[in-house]
Design a protein around this motif. Structure first.
Motif, PDB file in Angstrom:
ATOM      1  N   TRP A 134       3.973   0.560   2.709  1.00 21.55           N
ATOM      2  CA  TRP A 134       3.556  -0.088   3.892  1.00 21.55           C
ATOM      3  C   TRP A 134       2.753  -1.600   3.349  1.00 21.55           C
ATOM      4  O   TRP A 134       2.395  -1.795   2.162  1.00 21.55           O
ATOM      5  CB  TRP A 134       2.267   0.439   4.814  1.00 21.55           C
ATOM      6  CG  TRP A 134       2.830   1.671   5.438  1.00 21.55           C
ATOM      7  CD1 TRP A 134       2.950   2.950   4.907  1.00 21.55           C
ATOM      8  CD2 TRP A 134       3.038   1.579   6.863  1.00 21.55           C
ATOM      9  NE1 TRP A 134       3.181   3.737   5.786  1.00 21.55           N
ATOM     10  CE2 TRP A 134       3.493   2.916   6.888  1.00 21.55           C
ATOM     11  CE3 TRP A 134       3.223   0.658   7.735  1.00 21.55           C
ATOM     12  CZ2 TRP A 134       3.742   3.611   8.266  1.00 21.55           C
ATOM     13  CZ3 TRP A 134       3.277   1.335   9.051  1.00 21.55           C
ATOM     14  CH2 TRP A 134       3.649   2.744   9.404  1.00 21.55           C
ATOM     15  N   ASP A 135       2.828  -2.613   4.027  1.00 21.36           N
ATOM     16  CA  ASP A 135       2.294  -3.960   3.724  1.00 21.36           C
ATOM     17  C   ASP A 135       1.058  -3.879   4.249  1.00 21.36           C
ATOM     18  O   ASP A 135       0.547  -3.075   5.091  1.00 21.36           O
ATOM     19  CB  ASP A 135       3.213  -5.069   3.977  1.00 21.36           C
ATOM     20  CG  ASP A 135       3.564  -5.640   5.709  1.00 21.36           C
ATOM     21  OD1 ASP A 135       2.532  -4.754   6.320  1.00 21.36           O
ATOM     22  OD2 ASP A 135       3.937  -6.409   5.892  1.00 21.36           O
ATOM     23  N   SER A 136       0.231  -5.024   4.338  1.00 20.20           N
ATOM     24  CA  SER A 136      -0.931  -5.481   4.661  1.00 20.20           C
ATOM     25  C   SER A 136      -1.363  -6.426   5.809  1.00 20.20           C
ATOM     26  O   SER A 136      -2.307  -6.802   6.066  1.00 20.20           O
ATOM     27  CB  SER A 136      -2.185  -5.811   3.503  1.00 20.20           C
ATOM     28  OG  SER A 136      -2.151  -4.796   2.462  1.00 20.20           O
ATOM     29  N   TRP A 143      -5.478   8.915  -5.874  1.00 19.08           N
ATOM     30  CA  TRP A 143      -6.221   9.314  -4.708  1.00 19.08           C
ATOM     31  C   TRP A 143      -7.150  10.259  -5.335  1.00 19.08           C
ATOM     32  O   TRP A 143      -6.734  11.281  -5.850  1.00 19.08           O
ATOM     33  CB  TRP A 143      -5.462  10.030  -3.750  1.00 19.08           C
ATOM     34  CG  TRP A 143      -4.563   8.875  -2.868  1.00 19.08           C
ATOM     35  CD1 TRP A 143      -4.843   8.194  -1.704  1.00 19.08           C
ATOM     36  CD2 TRP A 143      -3.535   8.415  -3.312  1.00 19.08           C
ATOM     37  NE1 TRP A 143      -3.874   7.415  -1.513  1.00 19.08           N
ATOM     38  CE2 TRP A 143      -2.954   7.462  -2.331  1.00 19.08           C
ATOM     39  CE3 TRP A 143      -2.527   8.631  -4.367  1.00 19.08           C
ATOM     40  CZ2 TRP A 143      -1.607   7.017  -2.372  1.00 19.08           C
ATOM     41  CZ3 TRP A 143      -1.337   8.069  -4.565  1.00 19.08           C
ATOM     42  CH2 TRP A 143      -0.816   7.071  -3.156  1.00 19.08           C
ATOM     43  N   ALA A 154       1.201   5.076   1.012  1.00 18.79           N
ATOM     44  CA  ALA A 154       0.651   6.099   1.984  1.00 18.79           C
ATOM     45  C   ALA A 154       1.289   7.491   1.846  1.00 18.79           C
ATOM     46  O   ALA A 154       2.490   7.639   1.311  1.00 18.79           O
ATOM     47  CB  ALA A 154       1.166   5.937   3.145  1.00 18.79           C
ATOM     48  N   ILE A 173      -1.469   5.223  -9.736  1.00 17.60           N
ATOM     49  CA  ILE A 173      -1.849   5.318  -8.351  1.00 17.60           C
ATOM     50  C   ILE A 173      -2.670   6.528  -8.239  1.00 17.60           C
ATOM     51  O   ILE A 173      -2.114   7.587  -8.407  1.00 17.60           O
ATOM     52  CB  ILE A 173      -0.750   5.073  -7.332  1.00 17.60           C
ATOM     53  CG1 ILE A 173       0.266   4.008  -7.550  1.00 17.60           C
ATOM     54  CG2 ILE A 173      -1.501   5.061  -5.862  1.00 17.60           C
ATOM     55  CD1 ILE A 173       1.525   3.987  -6.867  1.00 17.60           C
ATOM     56  N   ARG A 204      -5.090   4.636   2.077  1.00 15.93           N
ATOM     57  CA  ARG A 204      -3.723   4.058   1.490  1.00 15.93           C
ATOM     58  C   ARG A 204      -4.384   3.213   0.213  1.00 15.93           C
ATOM     59  O   ARG A 204      -5.216   2.630   0.102  1.00 15.93           O
ATOM     60  CB  ARG A 204      -3.234   2.989   2.324  1.00 15.93           C
ATOM     61  CG  ARG A 204      -2.330   3.757   3.680  1.00 15.93           C
ATOM     62  CD  ARG A 204      -1.609   2.894   4.296  1.00 15.93           C
ATOM     63  NE  ARG A 204      -1.138   3.469   5.528  1.00 15.93           N
ATOM     64  CZ  ARG A 204      -0.474   2.991   6.813  1.00 15.93           C
ATOM     65  NH1 ARG A 204      -0.456   1.629   6.764  1.00 15.93           N
ATOM     66  NH2 ARG A 204      -0.188   3.655   7.601  1.00 15.93           N
ATOM     67  N   LYS A 205      -3.449   3.380  -0.774  1.00 19.96           N
ATOM     68  CA  LYS A 205      -3.761   2.592  -2.050  1.00 19.96           C
ATOM     69  C   LYS A 205      -2.747   1.288  -2.340  1.00 19.96           C
ATOM     70  O   LYS A 205      -1.724   1.568  -2.214  1.00 19.96           O
ATOM     71  CB  LYS A 205      -3.645   3.701  -3.101  1.00 19.96           C
ATOM     72  CG  LYS A 205      -4.491   4.684  -3.319  1.00 19.96           C
ATOM     73  CD  LYS A 205      -5.984   4.439  -3.549  1.00 19.96           C
ATOM     74  CE  LYS A 205      -7.075   5.448  -3.513  1.00 19.96           C
ATOM     75  NZ  LYS A 205      -8.254   5.050  -3.891  1.00 19.96           N
ATOM     76  N   ASN A 206      -3.652   0.392  -2.911  1.00 22.12           N
ATOM     77  CA  ASN A 206      -2.709  -0.725  -3.310  1.00 22.12           C
ATOM     78  C   ASN A 206      -1.649  -0.392  -4.428  1.00 22.12           C
ATOM     79  O   ASN A 206      -2.248   0.551  -5.367  1.00 22.12           O
ATOM     80  CB  ASN A 206      -3.720  -1.919  -3.736  1.00 22.12           C
ATOM     81  CG  ASN A 206      -4.603  -2.526  -2.765  1.00 22.12           C
ATOM     82  OD1 ASN A 206      -4.335  -2.214  -1.638  1.00 22.12           O
ATOM     83  ND2 ASN A 206      -5.333  -3.477  -3.206  1.00 22.12           N
ATOM     84  N   LYS A 239       0.752  -1.111  -0.006  1.00 23.41           N
ATOM     85  CA  LYS A 239      -0.091   0.039   0.026  1.00 23.41           C
ATOM     86  C   LYS A 239       0.878   1.148  -0.197  1.00 23.41           C
ATOM     87  O   LYS A 239       1.924   1.347   0.730  1.00 23.41           O
ATOM     88  CB  LYS A 239      -0.791   0.163   1.191  1.00 23.41           C
ATOM     89  CG  LYS A 239      -1.762  -1.198   1.327  1.00 23.41           C
ATOM     90  CD  LYS A 239      -3.103  -0.778   1.308  1.00 23.41           C
ATOM     91  CE  LYS A 239      -3.946  -2.155   1.502  1.00 23.41           C
ATOM     92  NZ  LYS A 239      -5.535  -1.868   1.091  1.00 23.41           N
TER      93      LYS A 239
END
Length: 127
Positions: free
Chosen positions: A89-91, A75, A32, A73, A54-56, A30
Motif C-alpha cells: 500500500w502507499d501512504s 513485525w 500489510a 521487514i 503496516r510496516k514501511n 507499506k
C-alpha cells in the motif's frame, strides 16, 4: 509476487506508459500482512490485533523486471494468526493498494511472535 498488480496500479501504469498522466505512489510504501488473500479488485483480510501495524518498506532498483525489499521487514508482538499473503500500500490520505501476493508457505504465528521478511525475500516482478 509476479503479475499481481491491483487494478488501480495496472490502470495507473498504463496511463503513465501512454503519457496521459504522471502517477506514483505516495511514499513511504507499506507492507500489510493478510490472513485471506485479495484479488486484482479487492483487498485481502488484513491482520489485526497485537502490536500489528503496516510496516514501511524500501526496495532496490529493478533489474530484469523485478525488485525486492532492500532491508528486513519485521513485525513484533503479532497476534495469533496465519499469514497467507502480503499487500503493498502507499501512504496517501486514503491509501491505495498497489500490489498483492500469496506467500509460498503460510506462516502460523502464536500471540507475541515475530514475523520477518529478510532483505531480498519479498520479491515483486512484472514478468
Amino acid at each position: 509476487m509476479a503479475d499481481n498488480l491491483s487494478n488501480t496500479a495496472e490502470n495507473r501504469a498504463l496511463d503513465w506508459l501512454m503519457g496521459s498522466s504522471t502517477t506514483a505512489p505516495t511514499l513511504p510504501l507499506k507492507a500489510a500482512l493478510v490472513t485471506a488473500n485479495g484479488s486484482d479488485s479487492a483487498a485481502g483480510t488484513e491482520v489485526t490485533g497485537g502490536s500489528y501495524v503496516r510496516k514501511n518498506i524500501t526496495v532496490g532498483s529493478a533489474v530484469s523486471g523485478a525488485t525486492s525489499n532492500s532491508a528486513d521487514i519485521v513485525w513484533t508482538g503479532m497476534p495469533a494468526c496465519t499469514v497467507v499473503g502480503v499487500e503493498i500500500w502507499d501512504s496517501a490520505g486514503t491509501p491505495i493498494r498497489w500490489w498483492y501476493g500469496s506467500l509460498t508457505t503460510s506462516r502460523t504465528l502464536a500471540s507475541g511472535d515475530e514475523c520477518r521478511f529478510p532483505a531480498g525475500t519479498l520479491a515483486m516482478s512484472l514478468a
